[in-house]
Design a protein around this motif. Structure first.
Motif: not given
Length: 84
Positions: A34-37, A54-59, A78-84
């Motif tokens: 999910m892009g920041s926009h 709001p405004g922060v890119a994430h998964i 993103r870093h939490c998803w990568d450590r899942r």
């Protein structure tokens, strides 16, 4: 006649299937960036239980085969998803 797109979000470009979080015992998940926009609300990341403002890119991720599809979407840092 136009065909109806899946309502679970898999029609979005970039959606991938991967192994889900460790507590799902290998269940497959769909996820996309999910892009920041596009991030317009606050979300709570299930990986760290902290806000994604709001405004922060994430998964965005959800179970592929179980649950209620789009109703089971969760928003992750993103870093939490990568450590899942």
């Amino acid at each position: 006649m136009p065909r109806e797109l899946p309502r679970d979000g898999t029609a979005f470009y970039g959606t991938q299937t991967v192994e889900g979080p460790s507590w799902t015992q290998g269940e497959l998940y769909q996820f996309r960036h999910m892009g920041s926009h596009s991030a317009k609300k606050f979300y709570v990341c299930p990986g760290c239980n902290q806000n994604i403002p709001p405004g922060v890119a994430h998964i965005v991720a959800w179970p592929r085969d179980t649950g209620r599809g789009a109703d089971d979407r969760r928003h992750w840092h993103r870093h939490c998803w990568d450590r899942r």
